[in-house]
Design a protein around this motif. Structure first.
Motif, PDB file in Angstrom:
ATOM      1  N   THR A   3       0.841  -1.190   0.000  1.00  0.00           N
ATOM      2  CA  THR A   3       0.000   0.000   0.000  1.00  0.00           C
ATOM      3  C   THR A   3       0.879   1.245   0.000  1.00  0.00           C
ATOM      4  O   THR A   3       2.061   1.179   0.347  1.00  0.00           O
ATOM      5  N   HIS A   4       0.273   2.354  -0.390  1.00  0.00           N
ATOM      6  CA  HIS A   4       1.015   3.609  -0.521  1.00  0.00           C
ATOM      7  C   HIS A   4       0.236   4.721   0.166  1.00  0.00           C
ATOM      8  O   HIS A   4      -0.978   4.821  -0.015  1.00  0.00           O
ATOM      9  N   ALA A 107     -15.632  -0.311  10.133  1.00  0.00           N
ATOM     10  CA  ALA A 107     -14.646  -1.393  10.100  1.00  0.00           C
ATOM     11  C   ALA A 107     -14.181  -1.683   8.677  1.00  0.00           C
ATOM     12  O   ALA A 107     -12.997  -1.966   8.431  1.00  0.00           O
ATOM     13  N   GLN A 108     -15.098  -1.601   7.718  1.00  0.00           N
ATOM     14  CA  GLN A 108     -14.740  -1.850   6.323  1.00  0.00           C
ATOM     15  C   GLN A 108     -13.810  -0.760   5.781  1.00  0.00           C
ATOM     16  O   GLN A 108     -12.846  -1.042   5.071  1.00  0.00           O
ATOM     17  N   PHE A 109     -14.112   0.507   6.125  1.00  0.00           N
ATOM     18  CA  PHE A 109     -13.268   1.604   5.661  1.00  0.00           C
ATOM     19  C   PHE A 109     -11.906   1.594   6.354  1.00  0.00           C
ATOM     20  O   PHE A 109     -10.886   1.930   5.740  1.00  0.00           O
ATOM     21  N   ASP A 110     -11.886   1.216   7.634  1.00  0.00           N
ATOM     22  CA  ASP A 110     -10.598   1.068   8.329  1.00  0.00           C
ATOM     23  C   ASP A 110      -9.689   0.111   7.557  1.00  0.00           C
ATOM     24  O   ASP A 110      -8.505   0.398   7.310  1.00  0.00           O
ATOM     25  N   ALA A 111     -10.263  -1.035   7.165  1.00  0.00           N
ATOM     26  CA  ALA A 111      -9.482  -2.058   6.470  1.00  0.00           C
ATOM     27  C   ALA A 111      -9.118  -1.609   5.049  1.00  0.00           C
ATOM     28  O   ALA A 111      -7.994  -1.839   4.583  1.00  0.00           O
ATOM     29  N   ALA A 112     -10.059  -0.954   4.375  1.00  0.00           N
ATOM     30  CA  ALA A 112      -9.844  -0.568   2.982  1.00  0.00           C
ATOM     31  C   ALA A 112      -8.743   0.475   2.829  1.00  0.00           C
ATOM     32  O   ALA A 112      -7.947   0.431   1.882  1.00  0.00           O
ATOM     33  N   PRO A 137      -3.984   0.801  -2.265  1.00  0.00           N
ATOM     34  CA  PRO A 137      -3.270  -0.354  -2.829  1.00  0.00           C
ATOM     35  C   PRO A 137      -2.573   0.019  -4.147  1.00  0.00           C
ATOM     36  O   PRO A 137      -2.835   1.080  -4.728  1.00  0.00           O
ATOM     37  N   ASP A 138      -1.715  -0.854  -4.602  1.00  0.00           N
ATOM     38  CA  ASP A 138      -0.946  -0.618  -5.830  1.00  0.00           C
ATOM     39  C   ASP A 138      -1.821  -0.159  -6.992  1.00  0.00           C
ATOM     40  O   ASP A 138      -1.471   0.773  -7.716  1.00  0.00           O
TER      41      ASP A 138
END
Length: 524
Positions: A3-4, A107-112, A137-138
């Motif tokens: 991730t960046h 929780a979904q946005f935390d992970a995303a 992500p890349d």
């Protein structure tokens, strides 16, 4: 998966705010993702031409804009695929706006996005926020320009000031030997060209409050002015929601409608209501810019905050939206703030208000106006002191010096002057002192309101008249006004604390207040 960090997405808590725990993982929210522009190099060349030629440059139609300068469908698809991987729903996808709005749980946005959303408590209340950057992500690295809405702190404040009332509504003005005005009287004093803005649409951006049709009917009847068509447009679930408090956000909404509507009653007034967050604010502006149903030719913005309160990604996203407006021939008028040279930041430094500091907005500062009959007798910088308010203005710390401000100087106290090296604010001005303010009606009350919030819709009404007369949108007018400053009446007296009025452009009232007929000729 690598991730960046998203450049410019770093957040810090509100000053004095403290975390009181993690946000509810099941809380639902919506997030706006801004995708990069297709043909960015070609767009930059087009914008450079606009900056050089102003209103005489060719404007792009909505369909052509979407094809040339919207988001690439492959980039939009990549964002939607990312959303699907994380169980997020796509609420809206708009290639011209380059926007994808996602819905999901905390929780979904935390992970995303590799963040931890928390609840923060501060003097003004609570908000959901985060610290540090957002991670992508890349496959989205370089594709996404901004991600907003994870943090829902209040982003902006309205720039209006209600005049102190002491029983008799005119008491303060009489005590100062001043008079109050209707918007129609101001338009006459400023020699606005004849006309009513027929066929135009003025967009008003509102981040709270609402209007009551009965008040509008009463108000315009009292002015003997045809009531304009006023519609509410919901953005991100924002609504026309009058609070019943005339000193709250209703004051902003009604001030904007009544000034723009009184000056240009033949224009449609479209009021875009959105939540007071960076995402809501941006979505309201981009919705108005790309609204192919109502087709606003002018946008008036009376909300803002010091540049230091914004993330870099938000500053860039808004500025890109205003560049899109310029390309489409939409004029953006923005209030320069009501807190003088410090813009309400108590650190002893100078600050300018955004979005007025964007190079692609017409920053609108404030004056104190005296008149006798149909003539202006004097006009100075509006400055009622720390508690009373003053015209916002100064020098941006974010935006580069535009070509049309090259060679200008900034005046300070004692005659000191220095070369302007970054974007100077404001560009223009108009009556804003609450003591010489505008007679309006809010929540059943007849009131007098000032602030630079009044100046943005005043200029919007002027541009609507000019557009109707020309039969074409004036669009990005800044370059033309600086090329022909005689279209403005210079204000040379007063200060906004650290900056002083001077001959020519200054960081209190810009080039001055309008001579409407001359402005019409300058932007034609």
């Amino acid at each position: 998966m690598a991730t960046h960090p998203l450049n410019g997405s770093e957040r810090a808590p509100f000053p004095g705010a403290k975390s009181i725990g993690k946000a509810d993982p099941n809380e639902r929210l919506e997030v706006t993702m801004l995708v990069r522009r297709r043909s960015a190099d070609a767009f930059e060349k087009h914008i450079a031409t606009l900056a050089a030629q102003g209103a005489s440059a060719k404007h792009v139609g909505h369909d052509e804009f979407a094809k040339q300068f919207g988001a690439d469908s492959a980039d939009m698809a990549a964002v939607q695929s990312f959303a699907q991987k994380h169980g997020l729903s796509v609420v809206e996808s708009h290639e011209a706006r380059r926007t994808v709005v996602l819905s999901g749980a905390v929780a979904q946005f935390d992970a995303a996005f590799g963040v931890t959303l928390e609840q923060y408590e501060h003097a003004g209340g609570t908000y959901r926020g985060r610290t540090g950057p957002i991670h992508l992500p890349d496959e989205l690295n370089g594709v996404v320009d901004a991600v907003m809405g994870l943090d829902n702190r209040p982003q902006a404040r309205p720039n209006f000031r209600t005049r102190t009332q002491h029983g008799n509504v005119r008491w303060t003005a009489e005590a100062k030997g001043a008079s109050t005005f209707t918007p129609v009287q101001i338009a006459s004093l400023y020699d606005f060209p004849q006309g009513d803005g027929h066929g135009q649409c003025i967009a008003l951006i509102e981040l709270g409050g609402g209007f009551r049709p009965a008040d509008l009917k009463t108000y315009f009847a009292s002015l003997n002015v045809k009531q304009p068509s006023v519609i509410a447009v919901s953005v991100d679930h924002g609504k026309n929601h009058p609070t019943g408090d005339p000193n709250g956000p209703d004051g902003e909404v009604m001030l904007d409608i009544e000034i723009a509507g009184a000056v240009a009653p033949g224009a449609k007034i479209a009021v875009y209501f959105a939540p007071n967050t960076d995402a809501g604010f941006l979505d309201a502006i981009s919705t108005a810019i790309h609204d192919t149903k109502n087709k606003p030719s002018i946008i008036s913005i009376s909300w803002g905050g010091p540049e230091s309160a914004w993330t870099k990604q938000a500053l860039n996203a808004f500025d890109q939206a205003f560049q899109s407006a310029a390309a489409l021939g939409v004029t953006v008028c923005a209030a320069s703030g009501d807190n003088g040279s410090g813009d309400g930041v108590n650190d002893g430094a100078d600050h300018v208000d955004f979005p007025a500091s964007s190079t692609y907005a017409l920053g609108c500062g404030g004056t104190s106006l005296q008149a006798s009959g149909d003539k202006v007798t004097s006009e100075t910088v509006w400055n009622d002191g720390a508690s009373g308010g003053a015209s916002g203005g100064g020098v941006s710390t974010v935006f580069a010096l535009p070509a049309w401000q090259e060679g200008l100087h900034v005046a300070r106290g004692g005659g000191a002057q220095s070369a302007l090296t970054m974007r100077g604010v404001p560009d223009v001005a108009g009556n804003a002192d609450p003591a010489t303010g505008y007679e309006v009606r809010v929540d059943g009350h007849d009131m007098v309101i000032g602030g630079t919030s009044a100046v943005a819709p005043l200029w919007a009404g002027l541009i609507a008249r000019i557009n109707a007369i020309k039969g074409a949108p004036a669009g990005y007018i800044n370059p033309h006004l600086y090329k022909d400053p005689s279209a403005l009446v210079d204000v040379t007296q007063g200060n906004n604390d650290d900056f002083h009025a001077s001959a020519g452009w200054d960081a209190c009232t810009g080039l001055g207040r309008p001579d409407g007929e001359k402005v019409k000729d300058a932007v034609s």
